[in-house]
Structure formats: structure tokens, C-alpha cells
Design a protein around this motif. Structure first.
Motif, PDB file in Angstrom:
ATOM      1  N   LYS A  18       1.050  -1.059   0.004  1.00 38.43           N
ATOM      2  CA  LYS A  18      -0.007  -0.004  -0.056  1.00 38.43           C
ATOM      3  C   LYS A  18       0.976   1.244   0.112  1.00 38.43           C
ATOM      4  N   GLN A  19       0.524   2.083  -0.918  1.00 34.92           N
ATOM      5  CA  GLN A  19       1.329   3.285  -1.013  1.00 34.92           C
ATOM      6  C   GLN A  19       2.893   3.115  -1.191  1.00 34.92           C
ATOM      7  N   PRO A  20       3.285   2.529  -2.417  1.00 35.18           N
ATOM      8  CA  PRO A  20       4.618   2.028  -2.632  1.00 35.18           C
ATOM      9  C   PRO A  20       5.367   3.033  -2.317  1.00 35.18           C
ATOM     10  N   ARG A  21       6.655   2.943  -1.865  1.00 34.26           N
ATOM     11  CA  ARG A  21       7.537   3.892  -1.626  1.00 34.26           C
ATOM     12  C   ARG A  21       8.936   3.616  -2.125  1.00 34.26           C
ATOM     13  N   GLY A  22       9.331   2.553  -1.731  1.00 34.92           N
ATOM     14  CA  GLY A  22      10.659   1.877  -2.037  1.00 34.92           C
ATOM     15  C   GLY A  22      10.872   0.610  -2.853  1.00 34.92           C
ATOM     16  N   PHE A  23      11.605   0.398  -3.667  1.00 36.52           N
ATOM     17  CA  PHE A  23      11.890  -0.704  -4.402  1.00 36.52           C
ATOM     18  C   PHE A  23      13.420  -1.068  -4.539  1.00 36.52           C
ATOM     19  N   ARG A  24      13.841  -2.327  -4.852  1.00 37.92           N
ATOM     20  CA  ARG A  24      15.228  -2.440  -4.969  1.00 37.92           C
ATOM     21  C   ARG A  24      15.095  -3.778  -5.613  1.00 37.92           C
ATOM     22  N   ILE A  25      15.972  -3.862  -7.025  1.00 41.32           N
ATOM     23  CA  ILE A  25      16.083  -4.968  -7.622  1.00 41.32           C
ATOM     24  C   ILE A  25      17.523  -5.746  -7.477  1.00 41.32           C
ATOM     25  N   HIS A  26      17.303  -6.894  -6.893  1.00 44.22           N
ATOM     26  CA  HIS A  26      18.464  -7.583  -6.512  1.00 44.22           C
ATOM     27  C   HIS A  26      19.535  -7.411  -7.835  1.00 44.22           C
ATOM     28  N   MET A  38       2.391   2.879   3.907  1.00 43.83           N
ATOM     29  CA  MET A  38       1.258   2.547   4.475  1.00 43.83           C
ATOM     30  C   MET A  38       1.080   1.028   4.798  1.00 43.83           C
ATOM     31  N   SER A  39       2.053   0.325   4.577  1.00 45.62           N
ATOM     32  CA  SER A  39       2.062  -1.129   4.997  1.00 45.62           C
ATOM     33  C   SER A  39       2.947  -1.369   6.096  1.00 45.62           C
ATOM     34  N   GLU A  40       2.804  -2.462   6.536  1.00 44.23           N
ATOM     35  CA  GLU A  40       3.477  -2.835   7.702  1.00 44.23           C
ATOM     36  C   GLU A  40       4.337  -4.292   7.197  1.00 44.23           C
ATOM     37  N   THR A  41       4.331  -4.596   6.094  1.00 42.08           N
ATOM     38  CA  THR A  41       5.202  -5.617   5.453  1.00 42.08           C
ATOM     39  C   THR A  41       5.954  -5.003   4.281  1.00 42.08           C
ATOM     40  N   ILE A  42       6.868  -5.656   3.859  1.00 43.28           N
ATOM     41  CA  ILE A  42       7.631  -5.617   2.461  1.00 43.28           C
ATOM     42  C   ILE A  42       7.508  -6.796   1.742  1.00 43.28           C
ATOM     43  N   CYS A  59       7.278  -9.904   4.642  1.00 40.80           N
ATOM     44  CA  CYS A  59       7.889  -9.909   5.671  1.00 40.80           C
ATOM     45  C   CYS A  59       7.389  -8.775   6.470  1.00 40.80           C
ATOM     46  N   PRO A  60       7.111  -8.919   7.831  1.00 44.93           N
ATOM     47  CA  PRO A  60       6.928  -7.707   8.553  1.00 44.93           C
ATOM     48  C   PRO A  60       8.180  -6.642   8.630  1.00 44.93           C
ATOM     49  N   THR A  61       7.724  -5.399   8.819  1.00 40.49           N
ATOM     50  CA  THR A  61       8.558  -4.198   8.797  1.00 40.49           C
ATOM     51  C   THR A  61       8.335  -3.110   9.984  1.00 40.49           C
ATOM     52  N   GLY A  62       7.102  -3.259  10.358  1.00 38.97           N
ATOM     53  CA  GLY A  62       6.705  -1.882  10.927  1.00 38.97           C
ATOM     54  C   GLY A  62       6.255  -1.080  10.353  1.00 38.97           C
ATOM     55  N   LYS A  63       5.773   0.068  10.983  1.00 38.05           N
ATOM     56  CA  LYS A  63       5.149   1.230  10.308  1.00 38.05           C
ATOM     57  C   LYS A  63       6.064   2.048   9.237  1.00 38.05           C
ATOM     58  N   ASN A  64       5.491   2.544   8.165  1.00 34.33           N
ATOM     59  CA  ASN A  64       6.136   3.579   7.338  1.00 34.33           C
ATOM     60  C   ASN A  64       7.294   3.404   6.615  1.00 34.33           C
ATOM     61  N   ALA A  65       7.562   2.103   6.332  1.00 38.21           N
ATOM     62  CA  ALA A  65       8.789   1.728   5.628  1.00 38.21           C
ATOM     63  C   ALA A  65       8.655   2.275   4.386  1.00 38.21           C
ATOM     64  N   THR A  66      10.051   3.042   3.827  1.00 41.46           N
ATOM     65  CA  THR A  66       9.878   3.921   2.791  1.00 41.46           C
ATOM     66  C   THR A  66      11.362   3.611   2.148  1.00 41.46           C
ATOM     67  N   TRP A  67      12.015   2.904   2.616  1.00 39.21           N
ATOM     68  CA  TRP A  67      13.254   2.479   1.720  1.00 39.21           C
ATOM     69  C   TRP A  67      13.569   1.204   1.692  1.00 39.21           C
ATOM     70  N   VAL A  68      14.301   0.522   0.570  1.00 39.50           N
ATOM     71  CA  VAL A  68      14.661  -0.771   0.528  1.00 39.50           C
ATOM     72  C   VAL A  68      16.049  -0.689   0.045  1.00 39.50           C
ATOM     73  N   GLU A  69      17.050  -1.629   0.645  1.00 38.68           N
ATOM     74  CA  GLU A  69      18.591  -1.818   0.349  1.00 38.68           C
ATOM     75  C   GLU A  69      18.713  -3.041   0.347  1.00 38.68           C
ATOM     76  N   ILE A  70      19.265  -3.587  -0.630  1.00 31.41           N
ATOM     77  CA  ILE A  70      19.869  -5.202  -0.538  1.00 31.41           C
ATOM     78  C   ILE A  70      21.357  -5.009  -0.209  1.00 31.41           C
ATOM     79  N   VAL A  71      21.881  -5.609   0.571  1.00 32.54           N
ATOM     80  CA  VAL A  71      23.074  -5.760   1.256  1.00 32.54           C
ATOM     81  C   VAL A  71      23.792  -7.218   1.162  1.00 32.54           C
ATOM     82  N   SER A  72      24.881  -7.539   0.598  1.00 38.35           N
ATOM     83  CA  SER A  72      25.713  -8.614   0.766  1.00 38.35           C
ATOM     84  C   SER A  72      26.490  -8.772   1.950  1.00 38.35           C
ATOM     85  N   PHE A  73      26.679  -9.839   2.554  1.00 37.95           N
ATOM     86  CA  PHE A  73      27.492 -10.037   3.685  1.00 37.95           C
ATOM     87  C   PHE A  73      28.487 -11.176   3.158  1.00 37.95           C
TER      88      PHE A  73
END
Length: 74
Positions: A18-26, A38-42, A59-73
Motif C-alpha cells: 500500500k502506497q509504494p515508496r521504495g523498491f530495489r532489484i537484486h 502505508m504497509s507494515e510488510t515488505i 515480511c513484517p517491517t513495522g510502520k512507514n517503511a519507505t526505503w529498501v536496500e539489498i546488502v551482501s555479507f
């Protein structure tokens, strides 16, 4: 995409958070993660060979998630 003309053809649309704000392609180009303000999941999607998206997991995120980052360890 038409190889000769470059014309794009509409395939489909996919409902996302709901109300998409962030996305990232692997980096491997096979997955996309979407957050919604306006979503509590990604949502994690597989990118199909034709460019379509297939939902794999929410996956649950909490409220107001607006950013996505993919990190390699690795």
C-alpha cells in the motif's frame, strides 16, 4: 520489447504494498523487494523471464517503511 522497433508491449500489472515508496532489484536481476509507506510488510517478488512478478514472501517491517536496500555479507 520489439527488437526491430524498440516498441514496448504491456504485459500486466502486479498489486504491491500500500502506497509504494521504495523498491530495489537484486543485483542478479531475479528478485525485487518493495516497501510501502502505508504497509507494515515488505514484499519479495521473483522476476519472471517475461518480466512479470511473482510474489514469494511478505515480511513484517513495522510502520512507514519507505526505503529498501539489498546488502551482501559475503
Amino acid at each position: 520489447m520489439d527488437a526491430a522497433t524498440g516498441t514496448l508491449t504491456y504485459l500486466s500489472s502486479t498489486p504491491v504494498e500500500k502506497q509504494p515508496r521504495g523498491f530495489r532489484i537484486h543485483p542478479n536481476g531475479r528478485f525485487m523487494v518493495v516497501s510501502g509507506e502505508m504497509s507494515e510488510t515488505i514484499s519479495v517478488y521473483a522476476i519472471e523471464p517475461n518480466g512479470g512478478l511473482r510474489l514469494l514472501q511478505k515480511c513484517p517491517t513495522g510502520k512507514n517503511a519507505t526505503w529498501v536496500e539489498i546488502v551482501s555479507f559475503e
